[in-house]
Design a protein around this motif. Sequence first.
Motif, PDB file in Angstrom:
ATOM      1  N   GLU A  27       0.827  -1.214   0.000  1.00 54.55           N
ATOM      2  CA  GLU A  27       0.000   0.000   0.000  1.00 54.55           C
ATOM      3  C   GLU A  27       0.863   1.266   0.000  1.00 54.55           C
ATOM      4  OE1 GLU A  27      -3.320  -0.140  -0.217  1.00 54.55           O
ATOM      5  OE2 GLU A  27      -3.173  -2.335  -0.218  1.00 54.55           O
ATOM      6  N   PHE A  28       2.188   1.088   0.138  1.00 56.53           N
ATOM      7  CA  PHE A  28       3.118   2.216   0.225  1.00 56.53           C
ATOM      8  C   PHE A  28       2.728   3.157   1.367  1.00 56.53           C
ATOM      9  CE2 PHE A  28       3.624   0.572  -4.019  1.00 56.53           C
ATOM     10  CZ  PHE A  28       4.999   0.473  -4.116  1.00 56.53           C
ATOM     11  N   LEU A  29       2.486   2.556   2.529  1.00 54.78           N
ATOM     12  CA  LEU A  29       2.067   3.288   3.727  1.00 54.78           C
ATOM     13  C   LEU A  29       2.928   2.845   4.906  1.00 54.78           C
ATOM     14  CD1 LEU A  29       0.176   5.027   5.501  1.00 54.78           C
ATOM     15  CD2 LEU A  29      -1.367   3.047   5.588  1.00 54.78           C
ATOM     16  N   LEU A  30       3.457   3.817   5.628  1.00 53.23           N
ATOM     17  CA  LEU A  30       4.232   3.559   6.836  1.00 53.23           C
ATOM     18  C   LEU A  30       3.652   4.421   7.954  1.00 53.23           C
ATOM     19  CD1 LEU A  30       6.772   2.200   8.074  1.00 53.23           C
ATOM     20  CD2 LEU A  30       8.027   4.251   7.416  1.00 53.23           C
ATOM     21  N   VAL A  31       3.363   3.799   9.095  1.00 54.94           N
ATOM     22  CA  VAL A  31       2.789   4.510  10.228  1.00 54.94           C
ATOM     23  C   VAL A  31       3.843   4.596  11.326  1.00 54.94           C
ATOM     24  CG1 VAL A  31       0.937   4.559  11.945  1.00 54.94           C
ATOM     25  CG2 VAL A  31       0.480   3.660   9.647  1.00 54.94           C
ATOM     26  N   LEU A  32       4.164   5.819  11.740  1.00 55.87           N
ATOM     27  CA  LEU A  32       5.094   6.043  12.844  1.00 55.87           C
ATOM     28  C   LEU A  32       4.308   6.391  14.100  1.00 55.87           C
ATOM     29  CD1 LEU A  32       7.853   8.384  11.311  1.00 55.87           C
ATOM     30  CD2 LEU A  32       7.798   5.887  11.374  1.00 55.87           C
ATOM     31  N   PHE A  33       4.814   5.934  15.239  1.00 59.86           N
ATOM     32  CA  PHE A  33       4.212   6.286  16.515  1.00 59.86           C
ATOM     33  C   PHE A  33       5.298   6.329  17.569  1.00 59.86           C
ATOM     34  CE2 PHE A  33      -0.415   6.471  17.309  1.00 59.86           C
ATOM     35  CZ  PHE A  33      -0.387   7.031  18.576  1.00 59.86           C
ATOM     36  N   GLY A  34       5.142   7.220  18.531  1.00 60.52           N
ATOM     37  CA  GLY A  34       6.079   7.325  19.641  1.00 60.52           C
ATOM     38  C   GLY A  34       5.950   6.147  20.590  1.00 60.52           C
ATOM     39  N   PRO A  35       6.779   6.112  21.622  1.00 58.01           N
ATOM     40  CA  PRO A  35       6.828   4.968  22.537  1.00 58.01           C
ATOM     41  C   PRO A  35       5.556   4.737  23.344  1.00 58.01           C
ATOM     42  CG  PRO A  35       8.227   6.747  23.329  1.00 58.01           C
ATOM     43  CD  PRO A  35       7.760   7.145  21.970  1.00 58.01           C
ATOM     44  N   GLU A  36       4.662   5.727  23.403  1.00 56.05           N
ATOM     45  CA  GLU A  36       3.425   5.553  24.167  1.00 56.05           C
ATOM     46  C   GLU A  36       2.311   4.876  23.378  1.00 56.05           C
ATOM     47  OE1 GLU A  36       3.754   9.149  22.013  1.00 56.05           O
ATOM     48  OE2 GLU A  36       4.854   8.714  23.824  1.00 56.05           O
ATOM     49  N   ALA A  37       2.608   4.363  22.181  1.00 57.37           N
ATOM     50  CA  ALA A  37       1.602   3.670  21.370  1.00 57.37           C
ATOM     51  C   ALA A  37       1.011   2.504  22.154  1.00 57.37           C
ATOM     52  CB  ALA A  37       2.227   3.160  20.074  1.00 57.37           C
ATOM     53  N   THR A  38      -0.281   2.303  22.008  1.00 56.08           N
ATOM     54  CA  THR A  38      -0.958   1.204  22.696  1.00 56.08           C
ATOM     55  C   THR A  38      -0.551  -0.133  22.077  1.00 56.08           C
ATOM     56  OG1 THR A  38      -2.851   1.265  21.205  1.00 56.08           O
ATOM     57  CG2 THR A  38      -2.958   2.677  23.172  1.00 56.08           C
ATOM     58  N   ALA A  39      -0.802  -1.197  22.814  1.00 59.54           N
ATOM     59  CA  ALA A  39      -0.481  -2.549  22.335  1.00 59.54           C
ATOM     60  C   ALA A  39      -1.194  -2.842  21.013  1.00 59.54           C
ATOM     61  CB  ALA A  39      -0.858  -3.577  23.393  1.00 59.54           C
ATOM     62  N   GLU A  40      -2.418  -2.359  20.863  1.00 56.32           N
ATOM     63  CA  GLU A  40      -3.194  -2.603  19.645  1.00 56.32           C
ATOM     64  C   GLU A  40      -2.546  -1.939  18.425  1.00 56.32           C
ATOM     65  OE1 GLU A  40      -4.672  -1.139  22.425  1.00 56.32           O
ATOM     66  OE2 GLU A  40      -5.517  -3.006  23.202  1.00 56.32           O
ATOM     67  N   LEU A  41      -1.896  -0.797  18.638  1.00 55.13           N
ATOM     68  CA  LEU A  41      -1.274  -0.063  17.532  1.00 55.13           C
ATOM     69  C   LEU A  41       0.115  -0.592  17.173  1.00 55.13           C
ATOM     70  CD1 LEU A  41      -2.180   3.608  18.465  1.00 55.13           C
ATOM     71  CD2 LEU A  41      -3.097   2.267  16.576  1.00 55.13           C
ATOM     72  N   ARG A  42       0.791  -1.195  18.111  1.00 53.42           N
ATOM     73  CA  ARG A  42       2.193  -1.577  17.908  1.00 53.42           C
ATOM     74  C   ARG A  42       2.396  -2.536  16.746  1.00 53.42           C
ATOM     75  NH1 ARG A  42       6.026  -0.011  21.576  1.00 53.42           N
ATOM     76  NH2 ARG A  42       5.174   1.247  23.253  1.00 53.42           N
ATOM     77  N   ASP A  43       1.433  -3.394  16.451  1.00 49.63           N
ATOM     78  CA  ASP A  43       1.587  -4.343  15.344  1.00 49.63           C
ATOM     79  C   ASP A  43       1.674  -3.655  13.985  1.00 49.63           C
ATOM     80  OD1 ASP A  43       1.665  -6.603  16.922  1.00 49.63           O
ATOM     81  OD2 ASP A  43      -0.473  -7.039  16.692  1.00 49.63           O
ATOM     82  N   ILE A  44       1.018  -2.502  13.855  1.00 51.08           N
ATOM     83  CA  ILE A  44       0.971  -1.839  12.547  1.00 51.08           C
ATOM     84  C   ILE A  44       1.939  -0.661  12.437  1.00 51.08           C
ATOM     85  CG2 ILE A  44      -1.428  -2.516  12.168  1.00 51.08           C
ATOM     86  CD1 ILE A  44      -2.139   0.502  12.706  1.00 51.08           C
ATOM     87  N   CYS A  45       2.664  -0.364  13.510  1.00 45.81           N
ATOM     88  CA  CYS A  45       3.484   0.849  13.554  1.00 45.81           C
ATOM     89  C   CYS A  45       4.974   0.568  13.643  1.00 45.81           C
ATOM     90  CB  CYS A  45       3.116   1.682  14.783  1.00 45.81           C
ATOM     91  SG  CYS A  45       1.466   2.366  14.757  1.00 45.81           S
ATOM     92  N   VAL A  46       5.719   1.580  13.216  1.00 51.67           N
ATOM     93  CA  VAL A  46       7.136   1.671  13.535  1.00 51.67           C
ATOM     94  C   VAL A  46       7.217   2.585  14.752  1.00 51.67           C
ATOM     95  CG1 VAL A  46       9.361   2.589  12.781  1.00 51.67           C
ATOM     96  CG2 VAL A  46       7.942   1.273  11.189  1.00 51.67           C
ATOM     97  N   ILE A  47       7.720   2.036  15.847  1.00 50.30           N
ATOM     98  CA  ILE A  47       7.842   2.793  17.081  1.00 50.30           C
ATOM     99  C   ILE A  47       9.216   3.466  17.076  1.00 50.30           C
ATOM    100  CG2 ILE A  47       7.787   2.697  19.607  1.00 50.30           C
ATOM    101  CD1 ILE A  47       5.125   1.885  18.213  1.00 50.30           C
ATOM    102  N   HIS A  48       9.239   4.737  17.465  1.00 47.85           N
ATOM    103  CA  HIS A  48      10.493   5.485  17.451  1.00 47.85           C
ATOM    104  C   HIS A  48      10.595   6.329  18.707  1.00 47.85           C
ATOM    105  CE1 HIS A  48       8.639   9.412  16.428  1.00 47.85           C
ATOM    106  NE2 HIS A  48       7.693   8.625  15.952  1.00 47.85           N
ATOM    107  N   GLU A  49      11.833   6.674  19.057  1.00 48.96           N
ATOM    108  CA  GLU A  49      12.086   7.515  20.232  1.00 48.96           C
ATOM    109  C   GLU A  49      13.114   8.572  19.894  1.00 48.96           C
ATOM    110  OE1 GLU A  49      12.468   5.947  24.212  1.00 48.96           O
ATOM    111  OE2 GLU A  49      11.942   3.953  23.437  1.00 48.96           O
ATOM    112  N   THR A  50      12.953   9.712  20.540  1.00 43.87           N
ATOM    113  CA  THR A  50      13.871  10.823  20.352  1.00 43.87           C
ATOM    114  C   THR A  50      14.038  11.562  21.674  1.00 43.87           C
ATOM    115  OG1 THR A  50      14.328  12.819  19.068  1.00 43.87           O
ATOM    116  CG2 THR A  50      12.029  12.414  19.646  1.00 43.87           C
ATOM    117  N   ASP A  51      15.121  12.280  21.790  1.00 37.01           N
ATOM    118  CA  ASP A  51      15.282  13.131  22.969  1.00 37.01           C
ATOM    119  C   ASP A  51      15.039  14.595  22.615  1.00 37.01           C
ATOM    120  OD1 ASP A  51      17.531  13.615  21.479  1.00 37.01           O
ATOM    121  OD2 ASP A  51      18.962  13.065  23.045  1.00 37.01           O
TER     122      ASP A  51
END
Length: 118
Positions: free
Chosen positions: A19-43
């Motif tokens: 689908e050419f779609l990438l979903v980013l989410f910060g570390p507070e993403a819920t368990a339900e979202l984590r399967d479809i997301c790239v989790i990332h962290e920054t300072d």
Amino acid sequence: MHQTKITEIGSIVEDFAEEFLLVLFGPEATAELRDICVIHETDQRPVDALKKGGKLTIGSQEYTILEVGSEANPNYQALGHISIYFRDGANNEILPGAILVEPKVFPKLQVGDVITFN
């Protein structure tokens, strides 16, 4: 410039490659979202990091940001969340929380890769 690092890649992220779609989410993403997301962290706190005409780099792949949805920067700043659509520029309609980038190439992703917005 804003940088963040991939810490987790959801189990079905690759399913969105066709689908050419990438979903980013910060570390507070819920368990339900984590399967479809790239989790990332920054300072760093991103402030207006997403700009039309700007550059997005994921690992070694560079993209040009074609469009930025009206809620993309607020969502990214508050939650680390955006949807990235990889397109060839032919269809510029996007959702408010998304960005549109080219080229239409889904990135190779690895934990530890740096994501940069310029």
